[in-house]
Design a protein around this motif. Sequence first.
Motif, PDB file in Angstrom:
ATOM      1  N   PRO A  23      30.350 -42.857   3.443  1.00  0.00           N
ATOM      2  CA  PRO A  23      31.134 -41.795   2.845  1.00  0.00           C
ATOM      3  C   PRO A  23      30.363 -40.485   2.696  1.00  0.00           C
ATOM      4  O   PRO A  23      30.943 -39.465   2.353  1.00  0.00           O
ATOM      5  N   THR A  24      29.062 -40.498   2.990  1.00  0.00           N
ATOM      6  CA  THR A  24      28.266 -39.291   2.805  1.00  0.00           C
ATOM      7  C   THR A  24      28.731 -38.164   3.717  1.00  0.00           C
ATOM      8  O   THR A  24      28.814 -37.005   3.295  1.00  0.00           O
ATOM      9  N   SER A  25      29.046 -38.502   4.964  1.00  0.00           N
ATOM     10  CA  SER A  25      29.477 -37.458   5.891  1.00  0.00           C
ATOM     11  C   SER A  25      30.781 -36.825   5.424  1.00  0.00           C
ATOM     12  O   SER A  25      30.985 -35.621   5.576  1.00  0.00           O
ATOM     13  N   MET A  26      31.655 -37.622   4.856  1.00  0.00           N
ATOM     14  CA  MET A  26      32.922 -37.065   4.366  1.00  0.00           C
ATOM     15  C   MET A  26      32.687 -36.147   3.172  1.00  0.00           C
ATOM     16  O   MET A  26      33.354 -35.120   3.038  1.00  0.00           O
ATOM     17  N   GLY A  27      31.748 -36.493   2.327  1.00  0.00           N
ATOM     18  CA  GLY A  27      31.399 -35.612   1.219  1.00  0.00           C
ATOM     19  C   GLY A  27      30.787 -34.313   1.690  1.00  0.00           C
ATOM     20  O   GLY A  27      31.073 -33.243   1.147  1.00  0.00           O
ATOM     21  N   LEU A  28      29.943 -34.383   2.721  1.00  0.00           N
ATOM     22  CA  LEU A  28      29.349 -33.164   3.271  1.00  0.00           C
ATOM     23  C   LEU A  28      30.391 -32.311   3.978  1.00  0.00           C
ATOM     24  O   LEU A  28      30.288 -31.088   3.996  1.00  0.00           O
ATOM     25  N   VAL A  79      33.377 -31.836   3.042  1.00  0.00           N
ATOM     26  CA  VAL A  79      34.089 -31.054   2.031  1.00  0.00           C
ATOM     27  C   VAL A  79      33.362 -29.734   1.784  1.00  0.00           C
ATOM     28  O   VAL A  79      33.998 -28.697   1.586  1.00  0.00           O
ATOM     29  N   TRP A  83      34.301 -27.390   4.691  1.00  0.00           N
ATOM     30  CA  TRP A  83      35.710 -27.404   5.049  1.00  0.00           C
ATOM     31  C   TRP A  83      36.258 -26.012   5.335  1.00  0.00           C
ATOM     32  O   TRP A  83      37.013 -25.820   6.276  1.00  0.00           O
ATOM     33  N   ALA A 118      24.006 -36.969   7.155  1.00  0.00           N
ATOM     34  CA  ALA A 118      24.481 -38.210   6.542  1.00  0.00           C
ATOM     35  C   ALA A 118      23.773 -39.418   7.144  1.00  0.00           C
ATOM     36  O   ALA A 118      23.391 -40.344   6.424  1.00  0.00           O
TER      37      ALA A 118
END
Length: 111
Positions: free
Chosen positions: A55-60, A62, A65, A83
């Motif tokens: 999930p780190t890449s998805m947080g980065l 954001v 974005w 990530a």
Amino acid sequence: MRASRLRTFVQLTFANPASLLYLGLVLVAAFPLLYESLTGASGFGGIWLLLATAPTSMGLMVLFWDVDSDLGAPLFLLALALAALLHSFALGLAHRWVQDHLPRRANTLAS
């Protein structure tokens, strides 16, 4: 002192079996994205790499974005790379902790 910290970071990130296995998985997951970029085909190649680093890449993502479309792709790849390195470092820390805290088996061969 700084050289030893850098060496420790490199050892934890790249020089243990757990991190190497994970980075190999990320490399394999990057092949569809590389294939699509070389052939011009469109598809879901980036999804595999995104899932391998979640999930780190998805947080980065954001954080990146709301950027200009010219910088979107390089920042996407940067987020995926950061990530992957962060996950590899965390796996290296976990591997070191397990190695330090599990009792060693005594070699008890009956002769």
